[in-house]
Design an enzyme around this catalytic site. Sequence first.
Site, mmCIF file in Angstrom:
data_model
loop_
_atom_site.group_PDB
_atom_site.id
_atom_site.type_symbol
_atom_site.label_atom_id
_atom_site.label_comp_id
_atom_site.label_asym_id
_atom_site.label_seq_id
_atom_site.Cartn_x
_atom_site.Cartn_y
_atom_site.Cartn_z
ATOM 1 N N ASP A 109 0.782 -1.126 -0.112
ATOM 2 C CA ASP A 109 0.054 -0.142 -0.068
ATOM 3 C C ASP A 109 0.893 1.301 -0.042
ATOM 4 O O ASP A 109 0.713 2.120 -0.867
ATOM 5 C CB ASP A 109 -0.893 0.050 1.042
ATOM 6 N N ASP A 112 7.014 3.814 3.093
ATOM 7 C CA ASP A 112 7.055 4.977 4.131
ATOM 8 C C ASP A 112 8.907 4.813 4.584
ATOM 9 O O ASP A 112 9.670 5.511 3.752
ATOM 10 C CB ASP A 112 6.290 4.490 5.303
ATOM 11 N N LYS A 140 5.871 7.800 0.667
ATOM 12 C CA LYS A 140 6.135 8.930 1.676
ATOM 13 C C LYS A 140 7.636 9.091 1.573
ATOM 14 O O LYS A 140 8.157 8.670 2.748
ATOM 15 C CB LYS A 140 5.317 8.572 2.876
ATOM 16 N N PHE A 161 -0.066 10.825 8.305
ATOM 17 C CA PHE A 161 -0.649 9.574 8.609
ATOM 18 C C PHE A 161 -2.035 9.532 7.936
ATOM 19 O O PHE A 161 -2.761 10.231 8.065
ATOM 20 C CB PHE A 161 -0.982 9.109 9.797
ATOM 21 N N VAL A 162 -1.840 8.554 6.714
ATOM 22 C CA VAL A 162 -3.207 8.552 5.760
ATOM 23 C C VAL A 162 -3.955 7.303 5.954
ATOM 24 O O VAL A 162 -3.388 6.169 6.240
ATOM 25 C CB VAL A 162 -2.998 8.627 4.350
ATOM 26 N N ASP A 168 -5.216 1.622 7.153
ATOM 27 C CA ASP A 168 -5.957 1.661 8.280
ATOM 28 C C ASP A 168 -5.271 2.357 9.671
ATOM 29 O O ASP A 168 -3.833 2.569 9.478
ATOM 30 C CB ASP A 168 -5.978 0.167 8.885
ATOM 31 N N ARG A 174 -10.201 1.114 6.713
ATOM 32 C CA ARG A 174 -9.547 0.432 5.415
ATOM 33 C C ARG A 174 -10.719 0.578 4.325
ATOM 34 O O ARG A 174 -10.289 0.618 2.993
ATOM 35 C CB ARG A 174 -9.250 -1.003 5.714
HETATM 36 P P1 IMP Z 1 7.662 1.298 6.259
HETATM 37 O O1 IMP Z 1 8.165 -0.289 6.716
HETATM 38 O O2 IMP Z 1 8.025 2.343 6.954
HETATM 39 O O3 IMP Z 1 7.797 1.415 4.868
HETATM 40 O O4 IMP Z 1 6.146 0.958 6.369
HETATM 41 C C1 IMP Z 1 5.164 0.476 5.462
HETATM 42 C C2 IMP Z 1 3.983 0.106 6.143
HETATM 43 O O5 IMP Z 1 3.569 0.684 7.063
HETATM 44 C C3 IMP Z 1 3.006 -0.060 5.000
HETATM 45 O O6 IMP Z 1 2.850 -1.131 4.454
HETATM 46 C C4 IMP Z 1 1.784 0.070 5.823
HETATM 47 O O7 IMP Z 1 1.206 -0.842 6.134
HETATM 48 C C5 IMP Z 1 2.228 1.048 7.075
HETATM 49 N N1 IMP Z 1 2.182 2.588 6.869
HETATM 50 C C6 IMP Z 1 3.213 3.628 6.671
HETATM 51 N N2 IMP Z 1 2.624 4.621 6.450
HETATM 52 C C7 IMP Z 1 1.360 4.626 6.832
HETATM 53 C C8 IMP Z 1 0.318 5.549 6.769
HETATM 54 O O8 IMP Z 1 0.305 6.635 6.708
HETATM 55 N N3 IMP Z 1 -1.050 4.786 6.957
HETATM 56 C C9 IMP Z 1 -1.310 3.627 7.203
HETATM 57 N N4 IMP Z 1 -0.370 2.852 7.431
HETATM 58 C C10 IMP Z 1 0.845 3.161 7.042
HETATM 59 MG MG MG Z 2 1.407 -2.682 5.128
#
Ligand code: IMP
Ligand code: MG
Length: 194
Positions: A109, A112, A140, A161-162, A168, A174
């Site tokens: 999705d 980040d 992001k 945070f979206v 979710d 969701r």
């Molecule tokens: P990362 O490991 O920090 O890149 O985060 C990835 C996972 O964190 C994504 O697959 C999402 O499930 C969750 N995530 C990151 N940012 C958001 C947000 O703004 N809203 C909801 N879920 C997020």
């Molecule tokens: Mg995820």
Amino acid sequence: MEISQKKPTYGLEDLESVLLSETQIANRVSELAKEILSHYGDRDITIICVLSGAIVFTSDLIRNLKLPTRLDCLRSDSYGSSTKPNDPPRISSPLKNDIENRHVLLVDDILDTGNTLSELIEHLGQSKPASLRTCVLLDKKERRQLKIKADYVGFNVPDAFVVGYGLDFAEHYRSLPCIGVLKPEFQKGSYFQC
Ligand code: IMP
Ligand code: MG
């Protein structure tokens, strides 16, 4: 004196703003499918959906792809009931299908910090796929901790945070058709408040 506290409705009213409308998302998903198609041609690909956040995006994407696809899922949990990621993300749910020598497209999705995607890439690489590409609906970039890029990106989004369209907060929101920024009062342990 009684202090009034607003309760979440878990609907559109809890959003501070809508970043991406249902129509914008649908148009971009259709474009992404064309980009993916132009790369793979008529090759058979295995789509791996990262549960649970990518489930809505993946279901729209596969219906836009006119390709023979296998579908599998992996679970990665990084947020629990807050808006701050766990470190490191936990990967669970083994794949049902063998991906050795297969063309794999990993669909998540949102990219980040990059921890989840890089962990998943390493994990899947051990099964020796013929190729491994990544597709994320949202990027992001500002919050990136690792040098990682997805091959296909739907939209770049700001550092907020979206929720919605699969994303979710503590398992809520969701099913919203659009993607928006959750009002700060409905986030607990938010990085807005740190
Ligand atoms: P990362 O490991 O920090 O890149 O985060 C990835 C996972 O964190 C994504 O697959 C999402 O499930 C969750 N995530 C990151 N940012 C958001 C947000 O703004 N809203 C909801 N879920 C997020
Ligand atoms: Mg995820």
